[in-house]
Design a protein around this motif. Structure first.
Motif, PDB file in Angstrom:
ATOM      1  N   GLY A  85      61.217  20.067  76.534  1.00  0.00           N
ATOM      2  CA  GLY A  85      62.645  20.238  76.223  1.00  0.00           C
ATOM      3  C   GLY A  85      62.559  19.510  74.890  1.00  0.00           C
ATOM      4  N   THR A  86      61.720  19.474  73.879  1.00  0.00           N
ATOM      5  CA  THR A  86      61.703  18.466  72.622  1.00  0.00           C
ATOM      6  C   THR A  86      61.226  19.228  71.956  1.00  0.00           C
ATOM      7  N   GLU A  87      61.694  18.256  70.714  1.00  0.00           N
ATOM      8  CA  GLU A  87      60.536  18.772  69.252  1.00  0.00           C
ATOM      9  C   GLU A  87      58.828  18.994  68.680  1.00  0.00           C
ATOM     10  N   GLN A  88      58.083  19.293  68.382  1.00  0.00           N
ATOM     11  CA  GLN A  88      57.082  19.181  67.928  1.00  0.00           C
ATOM     12  C   GLN A  88      56.912  17.737  67.256  1.00  0.00           C
ATOM     13  N   THR A  89      55.916  16.949  68.290  1.00  0.00           N
ATOM     14  CA  THR A  89      55.558  15.856  66.704  1.00  0.00           C
ATOM     15  C   THR A  89      54.868  16.318  65.506  1.00  0.00           C
ATOM     16  N   TRP A  90      54.196  17.935  65.469  1.00  0.00           N
ATOM     17  CA  TRP A  90      54.060  18.395  64.613  1.00  0.00           C
ATOM     18  C   TRP A  90      54.886  18.385  63.536  1.00  0.00           C
ATOM     19  N   THR A  91      55.875  18.916  63.173  1.00  0.00           N
ATOM     20  CA  THR A  91      57.423  18.625  62.848  1.00  0.00           C
ATOM     21  C   THR A  91      57.610  17.509  62.407  1.00  0.00           C
ATOM     22  N   THR A  92      58.041  16.693  63.626  1.00  0.00           N
ATOM     23  CA  THR A  92      59.607  15.453  63.840  1.00  0.00           C
ATOM     24  C   THR A  92      59.026  14.824  63.733  1.00  0.00           C
ATOM     25  N   ASP A  93      57.557  14.382  63.059  1.00  0.00           N
ATOM     26  CA  ASP A  93      56.578  12.818  62.686  1.00  0.00           C
ATOM     27  C   ASP A  93      55.774  13.301  61.618  1.00  0.00           C
ATOM     28  N   GLY A  94      56.298  14.090  61.423  1.00  0.00           N
ATOM     29  CA  GLY A  94      55.560  14.743  59.457  1.00  0.00           C
ATOM     30  C   GLY A  94      54.255  15.673  59.742  1.00  0.00           C
ATOM     31  N   TRP A  95      53.111  15.381  60.875  1.00  0.00           N
ATOM     32  CA  TRP A  95      51.991  16.042  60.727  1.00  0.00           C
ATOM     33  C   TRP A  95      51.374  17.241  59.874  1.00  0.00           C
ATOM     34  N   TYR A  96      53.136  18.017  59.891  1.00  0.00           N
ATOM     35  CA  TYR A  96      52.611  19.097  59.102  1.00  0.00           C
ATOM     36  C   TYR A  96      52.417  18.844  57.740  1.00  0.00           C
ATOM     37  N   GLU A  97      53.598  17.762  56.716  1.00  0.00           N
ATOM     38  CA  GLU A  97      52.935  17.704  55.777  1.00  0.00           C
ATOM     39  C   GLU A  97      51.334  17.764  55.519  1.00  0.00           C
TER      40      GLU A  97
ATOM     41  N   PHE B 158      49.438  17.431  56.835  1.00  0.00           N
ATOM     42  CA  PHE B 158      47.848  17.994  56.851  1.00  0.00           C
ATOM     43  C   PHE B 158      48.129  19.204  55.966  1.00  0.00           C
ATOM     44  N   GLY B 159      49.189  19.652  55.285  1.00  0.00           N
ATOM     45  CA  GLY B 159      49.127  19.951  54.157  1.00  0.00           C
ATOM     46  C   GLY B 159      48.659  21.875  53.925  1.00  0.00           C
ATOM     47  N   LEU B 160      48.860  22.325  55.669  1.00  0.00           N
ATOM     48  CA  LEU B 160      47.855  23.693  55.037  1.00  0.00           C
ATOM     49  C   LEU B 160      48.683  24.700  54.922  1.00  0.00           C
ATOM     50  N   PRO B 161      48.136  26.119  54.320  1.00  0.00           N
ATOM     51  CA  PRO B 161      49.079  27.505  54.637  1.00  0.00           C
ATOM     52  C   PRO B 161      49.486  27.667  55.632  1.00  0.00           C
ATOM     53  N   PHE B 162      49.867  27.664  56.345  1.00  0.00           N
ATOM     54  CA  PHE B 162      50.539  28.063  58.194  1.00  0.00           C
ATOM     55  C   PHE B 162      52.451  27.350  58.087  1.00  0.00           C
ATOM     56  N   SER B 163      52.935  28.634  58.315  1.00  0.00           N
ATOM     57  CA  SER B 163      54.190  28.412  58.912  1.00  0.00           C
ATOM     58  C   SER B 163      54.567  26.565  60.082  1.00  0.00           C
ATOM     59  N   PRO B 164      55.297  26.510  59.544  1.00  0.00           N
ATOM     60  CA  PRO B 164      54.992  25.168  60.788  1.00  0.00           C
ATOM     61  C   PRO B 164      55.004  25.435  62.453  1.00  0.00           C
ATOM     62  N   GLU B 165      55.280  26.310  62.653  1.00  0.00           N
ATOM     63  CA  GLU B 165      55.422  26.956  63.840  1.00  0.00           C
ATOM     64  C   GLU B 165      53.628  27.490  64.408  1.00  0.00           C
ATOM     65  N   ALA B 166      52.453  27.677  63.392  1.00  0.00           N
ATOM     66  CA  ALA B 166      51.031  28.333  63.362  1.00  0.00           C
ATOM     67  C   ALA B 166      50.451  27.633  64.672  1.00  0.00           C
ATOM     68  N   THR B 167      50.123  27.605  65.674  1.00  0.00           N
ATOM     69  CA  THR B 167      49.044  26.445  66.501  1.00  0.00           C
ATOM     70  C   THR B 167      47.535  27.358  66.473  1.00  0.00           C
ATOM     71  N   GLY B 168      47.504  28.028  65.907  1.00  0.00           N
ATOM     72  CA  GLY B 168      45.919  28.532  65.756  1.00  0.00           C
ATOM     73  C   GLY B 168      46.135  30.243  66.593  1.00  0.00           C
ATOM     74  N   TYR B 169      46.461  30.185  67.791  1.00  0.00           N
ATOM     75  CA  TYR B 169      46.585  31.645  67.898  1.00  0.00           C
ATOM     76  C   TYR B 169      46.523  33.177  67.114  1.00  0.00           C
ATOM     77  N   GLY B 170      45.474  33.909  67.186  1.00  0.00           N
ATOM     78  CA  GLY B 170      45.609  35.157  66.460  1.00  0.00           C
ATOM     79  C   GLY B 170      44.774  34.430  65.218  1.00  0.00           C
ATOM     80  N   HIS B 171      44.419  33.895  64.762  1.00  0.00           N
ATOM     81  CA  HIS B 171      43.433  33.103  63.392  1.00  0.00           C
ATOM     82  C   HIS B 171      42.307  33.929  63.430  1.00  0.00           C
ATOM     83  N   ARG B 172      41.840  34.792  62.296  1.00  0.00           N
ATOM     84  CA  ARG B 172      40.746  34.709  61.607  1.00  0.00           C
ATOM     85  C   ARG B 172      40.237  33.860  61.102  1.00  0.00           C
ATOM     86  N   SER B 173      38.750  34.720  60.423  1.00  0.00           N
ATOM     87  CA  SER B 173      38.290  33.815  59.785  1.00  0.00           C
ATOM     88  C   SER B 173      38.745  32.966  58.133  1.00  0.00           C
ATOM     89  N   ARG B 174      38.989  34.202  58.064  1.00  0.00           N
ATOM     90  CA  ARG B 174      39.371  33.111  56.438  1.00  0.00           C
ATOM     91  C   ARG B 174      40.731  31.977  57.376  1.00  0.00           C
TER      92      ARG B 174
END
Length: 168
Positions: free
Chosen positions: A61-73, A75-91
């Motif tokens: 029941g907590t926020e993800q480390t990805w967004t609360t601790d700045g890891w999303y920024e 990494f600088g990946l071109p995905f939404s903050p919610e992306a986990t890789g499920y459904g990712h295609r080769s590109r």
């Protein structure tokens, strides 16, 4: 030994395997794909860590480390903050490039939060239903084992890729 100790040990083994798979490799090494449809070592470690972060935060029941601790920024990946890789295609896989210290740093931060959470669990907590979308409904214990199993498969794949690179 309590169930919480076993879970913490299992997550520690995942962390150790992540360090072994990533250690000493360059960003280019980490981005190698054995063929055009394969996952890279960087994508595998990012994905297994994202799933662990997502699932543990949901259970706790907590926020993800990805967004609360700045890891999303970081990494600088071109995905939404919610992306986990499920459904990712080769590109999408090809877009995951990160230096080893960033991959390991994020994994270590998620590991610390994970272990803090599981060490506070009692055996009875593992019977709590966390997902009713499945038949039978998924309990916390089943969810945690599922995360460990998924992590171990992906870190094994990462170790295999490292082996093909000829790096020890």
């Amino acid at each position: 030994m309590k169930s919480a100790d076993l879970l913490a040990d299992a997550f520690g083994r995942v962390r150790d395997a992540v360090h072994e798979a990533v250690g000493g490799l360059t960003t280019d090494d980490l981005a190698v794909r054995l063929d055009s449809g394969a996952n890279s070592l960087a994508w595998l470690v990012w994905h297994l860590t994202r799933v662990q972060d997502d699932h543990i935060a949901d259970a706790a029941g907590t926020e993800q480390t990805w967004t609360t601790d700045g890891w999303y920024e970081r990494f600088g990946l071109p995905f939404s903050p919610e992306a986990t890789g499920y459904g990712h295609r080769s590109r999408d896989v090809a877009k995951v490039r990160a230096p080893g210290d960033v991959l390991v740093g994020y994994h270590d931060a998620v590991y610390e939060r994970t272990v803090d959470y599981v060490r506070g669990l009692r055996n009875a907590d593992l019977d709590r239903v966390v997902d009713e979308a499945w038949t039978p409904p998924v309990t916390l214990g089943v969810r945690l084992i599922s995360v460990i199993e998924d992590d171990m498969q992906h870190v094994g794949q990462a170790a295999f890729i490292r082996g093909t690179l000829g790096r020890r």
